[in-house]
Design a protein around this motif. Structure first.
Motif, short mmCIF file in Angstrom:
data_model
loop_
_atom_site.label_atom_id
_atom_site.label_comp_id
_atom_site.label_asym_id
_atom_site.label_seq_id
_atom_site.Cartn_x
_atom_site.Cartn_y
_atom_site.Cartn_z
N SER A 125 -54.84 -69.52 -84.60
CA SER A 125 -55.74 -70.08 -85.61
C SER A 125 -56.88 -70.87 -84.96
O SER A 125 -57.76 -71.37 -85.67
CB SER A 125 -54.97 -70.99 -86.58
N THR A 126 -56.85 -70.95 -83.63
CA THR A 126 -57.82 -71.68 -82.78
C THR A 126 -57.85 -73.18 -83.07
O THR A 126 -58.82 -73.86 -82.74
CB THR A 126 -59.25 -71.10 -82.86
N ILE A 127 -56.79 -73.71 -83.69
CA ILE A 127 -56.70 -75.16 -83.88
C ILE A 127 -56.51 -75.83 -82.52
O ILE A 127 -57.23 -76.76 -82.17
CB ILE A 127 -55.55 -75.53 -84.83
N GLY A 128 -55.53 -75.33 -81.75
CA GLY A 128 -55.33 -75.77 -80.36
C GLY A 128 -55.14 -77.25 -80.17
O GLY A 128 -55.92 -77.91 -79.47
N PHE A 129 -54.10 -77.83 -80.77
CA PHE A 129 -53.85 -79.26 -80.61
C PHE A 129 -53.64 -79.65 -79.15
O PHE A 129 -54.07 -80.70 -78.71
CB PHE A 129 -52.61 -79.68 -81.42
N GLY A 130 -52.94 -78.80 -78.39
CA GLY A 130 -52.65 -79.11 -77.00
C GLY A 130 -51.33 -79.83 -76.80
O GLY A 130 -50.99 -80.20 -75.68
N ASP A 131 -50.56 -80.04 -77.91
CA ASP A 131 -49.25 -80.67 -77.75
C ASP A 131 -48.24 -79.71 -77.14
O ASP A 131 -47.29 -80.13 -76.48
CB ASP A 131 -48.74 -81.22 -79.09
N TYR A 132 -48.43 -78.40 -77.37
CA TYR A 132 -47.64 -77.37 -76.70
C TYR A 132 -48.60 -76.41 -76.00
O TYR A 132 -49.49 -75.85 -76.64
CB TYR A 132 -46.80 -76.58 -77.71
N VAL A 133 -48.42 -76.26 -74.70
CA VAL A 133 -49.24 -75.34 -73.91
C VAL A 133 -48.33 -74.63 -72.93
O VAL A 133 -47.45 -75.25 -72.33
CB VAL A 133 -50.36 -76.09 -73.15
N VAL A 134 -48.53 -73.33 -72.76
CA VAL A 134 -47.66 -72.55 -71.87
C VAL A 134 -47.92 -72.87 -70.40
O VAL A 134 -49.04 -73.20 -70.01
CB VAL A 134 -47.84 -71.03 -72.10
N GLY A 135 -46.87 -72.75 -69.61
CA GLY A 135 -47.00 -72.87 -68.16
C GLY A 135 -47.31 -74.25 -67.64
O GLY A 135 -47.82 -74.39 -66.53
N LYS A 136 -46.97 -75.31 -68.41
CA LYS A 136 -47.35 -76.66 -68.00
C LYS A 136 -46.16 -77.55 -67.67
O LYS A 136 -46.34 -78.71 -67.32
CB LYS A 136 -48.17 -77.32 -69.11
N GLN A 137 -44.95 -77.04 -67.76
CA GLN A 137 -43.78 -77.88 -67.51
C GLN A 137 -43.46 -77.87 -66.01
O GLN A 137 -43.15 -76.81 -65.45
CB GLN A 137 -42.58 -77.38 -68.30
N PRO A 138 -43.54 -79.04 -65.35
CA PRO A 138 -43.36 -79.08 -63.89
C PRO A 138 -41.96 -78.72 -63.40
O PRO A 138 -41.77 -78.36 -62.24
CB PRO A 138 -43.69 -80.54 -63.54
N ASP A 139 -40.96 -78.78 -64.30
CA ASP A 139 -39.59 -78.50 -63.88
C ASP A 139 -39.18 -77.05 -64.11
O ASP A 139 -38.02 -76.69 -63.92
CB ASP A 139 -38.62 -79.43 -64.62
N ARG A 140 -40.12 -76.18 -64.52
CA ARG A 140 -39.81 -74.78 -64.77
C ARG A 140 -40.61 -73.88 -63.84
O ARG A 140 -41.76 -74.18 -63.51
CB ARG A 140 -40.08 -74.40 -66.22
N LYS A 141 -40.01 -72.78 -63.42
CA LYS A 141 -40.67 -71.81 -62.57
C LYS A 141 -41.20 -70.65 -63.43
O LYS A 141 -40.45 -70.07 -64.21
CB LYS A 141 -39.69 -71.25 -61.51
N TYR A 142 -42.47 -70.34 -63.29
CA TYR A 142 -43.09 -69.27 -64.07
C TYR A 142 -43.45 -68.12 -63.15
O TYR A 142 -43.82 -68.34 -61.99
CB TYR A 142 -44.35 -69.78 -64.77
N PHE A 143 -43.38 -66.89 -63.67
CA PHE A 143 -43.73 -65.74 -62.85
C PHE A 143 -45.25 -65.64 -62.71
O PHE A 143 -46.01 -66.19 -63.52
CB PHE A 143 -43.15 -64.44 -63.43
N SER A 144 -45.69 -64.96 -61.67
CA SER A 144 -47.13 -64.83 -61.39
C SER A 144 -47.84 -64.17 -62.57
O SER A 144 -47.31 -63.26 -63.21
CB SER A 144 -47.34 -63.99 -60.13
#
Length: 252
Positions: free
Chosen positions: A210-229
């Motif tokens: 909806s392009t509101i984009g609050f920024g409270d949830y964003v993908v790939g930003k948790q420092p304790d999780r490993k994300y694939f390339s």
């Protein structure tokens, strides 16, 4: 001939659009990565100094440390864990491409932003030309999808169905299919990859498309999780085609 010309124009538009995003991502990466590295080193030094002297800090020094820590986190620097985490960049190519996509789509989560003067000036001109390009791209993709609607409507009309019923069923079909493809299924993917609940995944998907984009949830930003390339590249592509689906619904 007209059909071939239209397809060629569409192919050139799609190719040009993604080239524009790729070039933008490369420029943002080049402009911001060095400054981010210096900021991470400063945060690491601040953390080390705190751990060595925290028993001797005054109230004023403690408050200054908290201000510096908050500022670092707001800039996407999380001084936790060992030094290996500081080698991971918020401005690698995947993140830069994701940022470029959120700029032209006007989502703007606010969790990643250029901090150098060069990066900020480039962002202004990148958005100035990129946002209209994004509108044209979404309109063209929406138009392509609307052709599928017409084909579906023609098929149903040949089966003897009335036009009003065809319009309703066509809208219902693309609404239900879009909700499944762009909201329900991605939310399962986010639930697995990000560790969110399913409702949080649905919430993020809707707020994003909806392009509101609050920024409270964003993908790939948790420092304790490993994300694939290229995880965020895939998410950026999902966003772009999800926005095209939204454009189709408006057309319908």
């Amino acid at each position: 001939k007209a059909m071939c010309s239209g397809r060629l124009q569409t192919a050139l538009l799609v190719a040009g659009y993604f080239v524009y995003l790729l070039v933008g991502a490369a420029v943002f990466q080049a402009l911001e990565r060095t400054a981010e590295k210096q900021e991470k080193m400063a945060a690491a030094q601040m953390k080390e100094a705190f751990l060595q002297n925290f028993t001797q800090l005054t109230v004023a020094e403690m408050e200054q440390f908290m201000k510096n820590l908050i500022e670092a986190i707001q800039n996407g620097v999380y001084p936790v864990g060992n030094e290996s985490q500081f080698e991971e960049s918020n401005w690698d190519f995947s993140n830069s491409f994701f940022f470029a996509g959120t700029v032209v789509s006007t989502i703007g989560y606010g969790t990643l932003h250029p901090k150098t003067a060069g990066g900020q000036i480039f962002c202004v001109f990148f958005a100035l030309f990129g946002i209209p390009l994004n509108i044209v791209f979404l309109h063209r993709v929406g138009k392509m999808l609307s052709l599928l609607c017409k084909k579906l409507g023609k098929f149903l009309y040949e089966k003897g169905m009335r036009k009003k019923k065809i319009k309703f069923l066509t809208l219902l079909f693309f609404l239900a299919t879009g909700i499944l493809v762009f909201l329900c299924l991605p939310s399962i993917f986010f639930q697995i990859t990000e560790g969110w609940s399913y409702s949080e995944g649905i919430y993020f998907a809707f707020i994003t498309l909806s392009t509101i984009g609050f920024g409270d949830y964003v993908v790939g930003k948790q420092p304790d999780r490993k994300y694939f390339s290229y995880y965020r590249v895939l998410v950026a592509i999902w966003i772009l085609f999800g926005l095209a689906w939204i454009a189709l619904l408006f057309n319908l």
